[in-house]
Design an enzyme around this catalytic site. Structure first.
Site, PDB file in Angstrom:
ATOM      1  N   TRP A 145     -64.084  10.105 -71.843  1.00  0.00           N
ATOM      2  CA  TRP A 145     -63.614  11.056 -71.256  1.00  0.00           C
ATOM      3  C   TRP A 145     -62.492  11.762 -70.464  1.00  0.00           C
ATOM      4  O   TRP A 145     -61.757  12.744 -70.931  1.00  0.00           O
ATOM      5  CB  TRP A 145     -64.201  11.368 -69.636  1.00  0.00           C
ATOM      6  N   THR A 156     -70.423   5.321 -72.117  1.00  0.00           N
ATOM      7  CA  THR A 156     -68.826   6.058 -72.066  1.00  0.00           C
ATOM      8  C   THR A 156     -68.488   5.941 -70.249  1.00  0.00           C
ATOM      9  O   THR A 156     -69.056   5.960 -70.012  1.00  0.00           O
ATOM     10  CB  THR A 156     -68.782   7.427 -72.363  1.00  0.00           C
ATOM     11  N   CYS A 157     -66.995   6.618 -70.785  1.00  0.00           N
ATOM     12  CA  CYS A 157     -66.315   6.544 -69.157  1.00  0.00           C
ATOM     13  C   CYS A 157     -65.768   6.942 -69.153  1.00  0.00           C
ATOM     14  O   CYS A 157     -65.539   8.572 -69.628  1.00  0.00           O
ATOM     15  CB  CYS A 157     -66.513   5.552 -68.291  1.00  0.00           C
ATOM     16  N   GLY A 158     -64.375   7.203 -67.803  1.00  0.00           N
ATOM     17  CA  GLY A 158     -63.456   8.001 -68.081  1.00  0.00           C
ATOM     18  C   GLY A 158     -62.201   7.514 -68.876  1.00  0.00           C
ATOM     19  O   GLY A 158     -61.881   8.305 -69.996  1.00  0.00           O
TER      20      GLY A 158
END
Length: 284
Positions: free
Chosen positions: A268, A239-241
């Protein structure tokens, strides 16, 4: 290629030798955050690797929701990359500006849609330019191609699945955002987002997998997972932004032979943008 490097990452020497070869396709996948003050499409027009086509990650995406650049439908993807002259059987090399930044997302997307021979250019366009390699300003006019999709739904994690993972701990969570955003000490670049991370997530900032735009060797990648507390014998979700740099972790996992991994596409911008999801701050 030596066996201490990722089999999915190719050198500029390799690419330059292949320029113009049949069934060899080069894809410019540069994309930037506003704070970087760079524009992928503008830089592409100023000079790209000869024959490269521009893959706009905001256009070849699902436009039905409110989240940025999420995975498009297989039919839409096939139509768009077909216009770019890319077939599922081609050898496809994807690059970005700095190297190992946004190219892995498009590498992952092509693979998720069924292409088998997909690679990332080490060092990116910045490295290519620094070495004085050839550039082209003309925009290629590729002959249309047919891309037959074979979509792998297991490569993509939905919000409901992510909620389940956080609740049950069924998968380890590796988060590619910067450390300050992970701990909550730094505000999110998108307005209205809470700061922090999902309970149980581990911090693996996207920049920690490369040095000077070049992907780290396999031993360094393996050590990075071990030191972070990720067990490579167990399933992982990245996962990330907004789902782009998470694919850097995905690339590292596949490079180490780890197949049981998936990418949380909403990342996110979905999780931190809701008010009904658990968020924790601090290092753990």
């Amino acid at each position: 290629m030596s066996n201490d490097r990722s089999r999915f990452v190719v050198s500029a020497d390799f690419v330059e030798k292949q320029l113009g070869a049949p069934e060899f396709r080069i894809v410019d996948a540069a994309w930037y955050l506003p704070a970087q003050n760079r524009n992928g499409a503008a830089e592409y027009a100023e000079g790209h690797i000869p024959g490269a086509v521009f893959f706009d990650q905001d256009v070849i995406a699902d436009h039905s929701g409110t989240l940025p650049h999420t995975v498009p439908s297989p039919d839409f993807f096939a139509a768009e990359v077909g216009k770019l002259g890319i077939s599922d059987t081609d050898t496809i090399v994807v690059y970005d500006g700095p190297g190992i930044f946004t190219a892995p997302r498009v590498w992952w997307l092509f693979r998720t849609m069924g292409a088998k021979n997909v690679f990332v250019l080490d060092g990116g366009l910045d490295g290519w330019k620094k070495e004085g390699r050839p550039l082209q300003t003309d925009l290629p006019e590729p002959a249309p191609a047919v891309f037959h999709t074979n979509f792998n739904p297991y490569a993509v994690t939905s919000f409901e699945e992510m909620r389940g993972i956080v609740t049950t701990g069924a998968r380890q969570i590796a988060d590619a955002r910067g450390a300050g955003r992970f701990t909550g000490e730094e505000a999110e670049p998108r307005a209205g987002m809470r700061s922090g991370h999902m309970p149980g997530a581990k911090s693996m900032p996207s920049g920690s997998f490369s040095e000077g735009g070049r992907f780290k060797d396999l031993a360094s990648l393996r050590r990075h997972f071990e030191e972070t507390g990720i067990d490579l014998s167990k399933p992982v979700v990245t996962t990330c932004g907004s789902g782009i740099t998470a694919a850097i972790i995905t690339l590292a996992l596949h490079s180490l032979g780890h197949e049981d991994n998936t990418l949380y596409d909403g990342s996110w911008s979905e999780w931190g943008g809701r008010d009904d999801t658990p968020v924790v701050t601090g290092k753990d």
